[in-house]
Scaffold this active site. Structure first.
Site, PDB file in Angstrom:
ATOM      1  N   VAL A  86      -7.568   4.029  -0.514  1.00 22.95           N
ATOM      2  CA  VAL A  86      -8.287   3.676  -1.738  1.00 22.95           C
ATOM      3  C   VAL A  86      -8.978   2.325  -1.562  1.00 22.95           C
ATOM      4  O   VAL A  86      -8.338   1.313  -1.280  1.00 22.95           O
ATOM      5  CB  VAL A  86      -7.337   3.627  -2.949  1.00 22.95           C
ATOM      6  CG1 VAL A  86      -8.108   3.239  -4.210  1.00 22.95           C
ATOM      7  CG2 VAL A  86      -6.654   4.975  -3.138  1.00 22.95           C
ATOM      8  N   LYS A  87     -10.279   2.342  -1.732  1.00 27.16           N
ATOM      9  CA  LYS A  87     -11.109   1.149  -1.532  1.00 27.16           C
ATOM     10  C   LYS A  87     -11.285   0.437  -2.867  1.00 27.16           C
ATOM     11  O   LYS A  87     -11.821   1.007  -3.822  1.00 27.16           O
ATOM     12  CB  LYS A  87     -12.459   1.574  -0.951  1.00 27.16           C
ATOM     13  CG  LYS A  87     -13.244   0.491  -0.251  1.00 27.16           C
ATOM     14  CD  LYS A  87     -14.446   1.136   0.438  1.00 27.16           C
ATOM     15  CE  LYS A  87     -15.291   0.127   1.174  1.00 27.16           C
ATOM     16  NZ  LYS A  87     -16.473   0.783   1.777  1.00 27.16           N
ATOM     17  N   VAL A  88     -10.815  -0.810  -2.932  1.00 26.67           N
ATOM     18  CA  VAL A  88     -10.737  -1.562  -4.182  1.00 26.67           C
ATOM     19  C   VAL A  88     -11.542  -2.849  -4.065  1.00 26.67           C
ATOM     20  O   VAL A  88     -11.432  -3.561  -3.059  1.00 26.67           O
ATOM     21  CB  VAL A  88      -9.265  -1.899  -4.503  1.00 26.67           C
ATOM     22  CG1 VAL A  88      -9.160  -2.696  -5.792  1.00 26.67           C
ATOM     23  CG2 VAL A  88      -8.427  -0.628  -4.591  1.00 26.67           C
TER      24      VAL A  88
END
Length: 216
Positions: A86-88
């Protein structure tokens, strides 16, 4: 150093994967839009296809900016495939979400990092990867590769386990410089990766070998 390709284009992903050196993929909403992928269901299906092609970490970016929404969106992305990361974004609620994902066994990539201070926060929150955008830093008259070296030094001194994922790579030389500076991963379009193959002396040498082979 691991090699990721920064694209949502399936043909380019397959070509890079066929080289035998690809370790993963990074994407973002802009790259998805470039391929005409729209809507949550279509995006999820596209990520699943990418995961079927590449056996490695696949970064899928959230578009939410508040803690609760980032977490909910991230959980849905992580459920697509075990290889999803998951790219945050590097914002206050993003850091909070990084810690939540870490505590709940979900891998993360902290994106839009432009300083060592931001990289420290990402590592403290347990991010799997931190993504300094070196090309954009160069565009603002700072040295992006120097930032990679600074983060690598800090992480080594402090014992942080977060991997440095050099992003916004513009050239084959960027890749080499990031490897020298201590990046754990580089992510870039296909062109810079193929650029590593090129050297005029290789072309000259091969032409000479082929010419001599005709004489045998």
């Amino acid at each position: 150093m691991k090699f990721f390709i920064d694209t949502a284009n399936l043909d380019q992903i397959r070509e890079a994967n066929e080289l035998g050196i690809l370790d993963g993929v990074t994407t973002n909403p802009s790259l998805m839009a470039k391929e005409g992928i729209k809507g949550a269901e279509a995006i999820a299906a596209h990520y699943k296809t990418i995961c079927d092609i590449v056996d490695g970490d696949i970064s899928a970016e959230v578009i939410s900016t508040d803690f609760k929404s980032i977490v909910e969106e991230g959980k849905k992305l992580a459920a697509i495939h075990p290889n999803i990361v998951v790219k945050v974004p590097m914002i206050k609620d993003g850091v909070k979400a990084l810690k939540w994902f870490t505590d709940n066994g979900i891998k993360t990539n902290c994106t839009l990092v432009f300083s060592a201070g931001q990289a420290i926060l990402a590592a403290k929150a347990g991010a799997t990867y931190v993504s300094p955008f070196i090309g954009r830093i160069d565009d603002s008259n700072w040295d992006g590769v120097e930032l990679i070296a600074q983060i690598a030094h800090i992480y080594q001194v402090q014992g942080f386990e977060t991997e440095i994922l050099a992003a916004s790579i513009r050239s084959a030389l960027h890749i080499v410089k990031c490897a020298e500076a201590g990046a754990d991963v580089c992510t870039c379009p296909l062109e810079p990766i193929l650029g590593l193959l090129k050297h005029p002396l290789t072309d000259i040498g091969l032409a000479k070998f082929l010419e001599d082979a005709k004489k045998l």
